[in-house]
Design a protein around this motif. Structure first.
Motif, PDB file in Angstrom:
ATOM      1  N   UNK A 150      -4.100  -4.832   2.644  1.00  0.00           N
ATOM      2  CA  UNK A 150      -3.983  -3.378   2.539  1.00  0.00           C
ATOM      3  C   UNK A 150      -2.654  -2.903   3.111  1.00  0.00           C
ATOM      4  N   UNK A 151      -2.288  -3.393   4.294  1.00  0.00           N
ATOM      5  CA  UNK A 151      -1.022  -2.981   4.899  1.00  0.00           C
ATOM      6  C   UNK A 151       0.158  -3.379   4.021  1.00  0.00           C
ATOM      7  N   UNK A 152       0.089  -4.569   3.422  1.00  0.00           N
ATOM      8  CA  UNK A 152       1.172  -5.015   2.541  1.00  0.00           C
ATOM      9  C   UNK A 152       1.287  -4.091   1.332  1.00  0.00           C
ATOM     10  N   UNK A 153       0.150  -3.667   0.766  1.00  0.00           N
ATOM     11  CA  UNK A 153       0.163  -2.758  -0.375  1.00  0.00           C
ATOM     12  C   UNK A 153       0.786  -1.416   0.015  1.00  0.00           C
ATOM     13  N   UNK A 154       0.378  -0.882   1.157  1.00  0.00           N
ATOM     14  CA  UNK A 154       0.929   0.397   1.616  1.00  0.00           C
ATOM     15  C   UNK A 154       2.425   0.278   1.848  1.00  0.00           C
ATOM     16  N   UNK A 155       2.835  -0.785   2.524  1.00  0.00           N
ATOM     17  CA  UNK A 155       4.253  -0.975   2.827  1.00  0.00           C
ATOM     18  C   UNK A 155       5.077  -1.068   1.549  1.00  0.00           C
ATOM     19  N   UNK A 156       4.538  -1.750   0.532  1.00  0.00           N
ATOM     20  CA  UNK A 156       5.261  -1.911  -0.728  1.00  0.00           C
ATOM     21  C   UNK A 156       5.346  -0.613  -1.517  1.00  0.00           C
ATOM     22  N   UNK A 157       4.568   0.396  -1.154  1.00  0.00           N
ATOM     23  CA  UNK A 157       4.606   1.675  -1.867  1.00  0.00           C
ATOM     24  C   UNK A 157       5.817   2.520  -1.482  1.00  0.00           C
ATOM     25  N   UNK A 158       6.454   2.207  -0.361  1.00  0.00           N
ATOM     26  CA  UNK A 158       7.639   2.941   0.080  1.00  0.00           C
ATOM     27  C   UNK A 158       8.871   2.429  -0.659  1.00  0.00           C
ATOM     28  N   UNK A 159       9.690   3.344  -1.172  1.00  0.00           N
ATOM     29  CA  UNK A 159      10.979   2.965  -1.738  1.00  0.00           C
ATOM     30  C   UNK A 159      11.908   2.535  -0.603  1.00  0.00           C
ATOM     31  N   UNK A 160      12.607   1.421  -0.802  1.00  0.00           N
ATOM     32  CA  UNK A 160      13.494   0.914   0.242  1.00  0.00           C
ATOM     33  C   UNK A 160      14.943   1.021  -0.209  1.00  0.00           C
ATOM     34  N   UNK A 161      15.757   1.592   0.673  1.00  0.00           N
ATOM     35  CA  UNK A 161      17.185   1.634   0.466  1.00  0.00           C
ATOM     36  C   UNK A 161      17.858   0.607   1.349  1.00  0.00           C
ATOM     37  N   UNK A 180       8.214  10.366   2.563  1.00  0.00           N
ATOM     38  CA  UNK A 180       9.146   9.302   2.213  1.00  0.00           C
ATOM     39  C   UNK A 180       9.139   9.117   0.696  1.00  0.00           C
ATOM     40  N   UNK A 181      10.296   8.706   0.162  1.00  0.00           N
ATOM     41  CA  UNK A 181      10.356   8.365  -1.253  1.00  0.00           C
ATOM     42  C   UNK A 181       9.420   7.191  -1.523  1.00  0.00           C
ATOM     43  N   UNK A 182       8.774   7.202  -2.702  1.00  0.00           N
ATOM     44  CA  UNK A 182       7.774   6.171  -3.009  1.00  0.00           C
ATOM     45  C   UNK A 182       8.056   5.526  -4.354  1.00  0.00           C
ATOM     46  N   UNK A 183       7.491   4.374  -4.548  1.00  0.00           N
ATOM     47  CA  UNK A 183       7.585   3.657  -5.819  1.00  0.00           C
ATOM     48  C   UNK A 183       6.520   4.168  -6.790  1.00  0.00           C
TER      49      UNK A 183
END
Length: 237
Positions: A150-161, A180-183
């Protein structure tokens, strides 16, 4: 005119049929996804928070969670407050989520954007102790593997610069949250509640096949998942 009404009636019936099937057909159909390992004697737990149109996931705060989401503190969210017990995550339409802090501020533009195609954002908030039972909060026990997924899924939802997740400066509902910007793109058929359902499946829970509404998501969660081991009257921190 009659022809148009017949077409509209068929569309409404199709949507209603999709909602029924989406609620009562379990997903996954044949078994749990990763993270669905048997729950240990001292299981992890998560909360699903519900309002009339939106759902959030509340994750208990511990040292590992604070380290994993350390970028929140770097962006002004005071995750280390002594009173903080949960990080609350939600995904949704950028125009609607940011433009509608309260129902009294509802505007046509953000609503239209949410019903068509919009950029998405992650909203992160803090919560203290949350008492149970209450109708807008559901608790679910998950395995350690499910909690990690679950944490990995949430973390991957954030757009990363280049410097990590990209906060949206100057935008918040209050003193303890941020955006935060999201995917991903948001629309009425793949919206905030389908994101919540996907996240919960990663945690090892079963949802309906398609749950665009909080009420259908909660119905399916109640149908296919064992009740929490939490004692009435409170949530263990």
């Amino acid at each position: 005119m009659r022809k148009a009404l017949r077409i509209l009636a068929r569309i409404v019936l199709l949507v209603l049929a999709a909602l029924v099937v989406g609620t009562f057909m379990p997903r996954p159909l044949l078994g749990p996804l990763q993270g669905g390992a048997p729950i240990e004697a001292s299981p992890r737990h998560i909360l699903v928070l519900t309002n009339p149109i939106h759902t959030d996931i509340a994750v208990p705060i511990d040292a590992a969670v604070l380290q994993r989401f350390g970028f929140l503190r770097d962006n002004g969210i005071q995750t280390d407050l002594p009173e903080a017990r949960y990080l609350v995550f939600g995904w949704g339409s950028k125009a609607f989520y940011i433009g509608t802090p309260t129902w009294s501020e509802l505007k046509l533009g953000p609503v239209l954007a949410a019903f068509t195609l919009d950029d998405s954002v992650m909203h992160v908030d803090l919560a203290g102790s949350i008492a149970l039972p209450q109708p807008t909060v559901s608790r679910f026990d998950v395995s350690d593997a499910g909690f990690e997924a679950l944490l990995a899924f949430i973390e991957a939802s954030f757009t990363r610069g280049p410097n990590g997740p990209q906060s949206i400066p100057g935008v918040a509902y209050g003193a303890f949250d941020g955006f935060f910007e999201a995917n991903g793109k948001f629309n009425a058929f793949a919206g905030c509640n389908t994101w919540t359902a996907a996240a919960l499946r990663e945690a090892g829970l079963t949802t309906g096949w398609w749950n665009p509404l909080p009420v259908t998501l909660n119905w399916s969660l109640g149908l296919y998942n064992a009740p929490s081991s939490a004692q009435p009257g409170g949530v263990q921190p």
